[in-house]
Design an enzyme around this catalytic site. Sequence first.
Site, PDB file in Angstrom:
ATOM      1  CB  CYS A  33     -51.464  -8.513   6.787  1.00  0.00           C
ATOM      2  SG  CYS A  33     -49.712  -8.777   6.601  1.00  0.00           S
ATOM      3  CG  HIS A 100     -49.539  -7.435  10.918  1.00  0.00           C
ATOM      4  ND1 HIS A 100     -50.556  -8.573   9.614  1.00  0.00           N
ATOM      5  CD2 HIS A 100     -50.195  -7.124  11.458  1.00  0.00           C
ATOM      6  CE1 HIS A 100     -51.781  -7.776  10.066  1.00  0.00           C
ATOM      7  NE2 HIS A 100     -51.187  -7.445  10.911  1.00  0.00           N
ATOM      8  CG  HIS A 113     -54.613  -5.472  11.565  1.00  0.00           C
ATOM      9  ND1 HIS A 113     -54.246  -6.362  12.051  1.00  0.00           N
ATOM     10  CD2 HIS A 113     -56.078  -5.077  12.027  1.00  0.00           C
ATOM     11  CE1 HIS A 113     -54.502  -6.218  12.984  1.00  0.00           C
ATOM     12  NE2 HIS A 113     -55.765  -6.199  13.410  1.00  0.00           N
TER      13      HIS A 113
END
Length: 254
Positions: A33, A100, A113
Amino acid sequence: MEKIEKMIQWMSDRQGKITYSMNARLGPNSYDCSSAVYFALINGNFLPVGTMGNTDTLFSHLEKSGWTQIKADAAGHYPAKKGDIFIWGNRGSSGGAAGHTGIFIDDQDTIIHCNYGYNGITKNDHDTIWAINGYPSVTIYRYGKNENDPLKPQPITPKPKPVPQKTQSELIPMSGIFYPDRQLAVSGDTDPNDTISPALDYYLPKMSIQYDYYTHSNGYVWISYKDYGGNRRFVAVGPDDGRTDTTWGKGFFN
């Protein structure tokens, strides 16, 4: 903004073409990520070529490159816009699997993402993915400092026209159960900018709020109830615009 478009384009160009990996994270076939966001930022000329880090270092890299944290509005909702970058997890402890990150690609909470769940780069609704992951803490950054200077109170867009404060005698009786679709703040009054009486608590999405009154005040509609100590509490459930489709959840005239 051309730089924002180039940043998002880097992610879109690799959607469905790469896999997720925390080990082989520097491409060209796999990313995680944070490395994907770093490469996207480089492509948008926000960061110098060769810059790399993880979710936790992203906080400082963004701040040093002209990005500013946006603040939640009176209801605890972050008014994210296209090009904003979100980071899940607490600063200082969000590295590795503890955090994240990704990029908002519109003003309706759609994100792009690189993620483990879909093993690659995907587009998803932020709040849906956020809920699946247990509502982790969120920090959202926007490029530029004029609109969201963290040292100044954050405006609500559109900013409601202030009206005189309602008193308890003007509460309107109505009982019901409200289910928010986002985090909502609990207040001791109906002033959304009250620094003396800040948020006392928060309701998370899908929790139930049992109320017995409501009122209109300061550009919002508020439901109200008494807590276990007998104190009257207020929760803003939407803008005071006469509509039911802009309410932040279900159970109040909808």
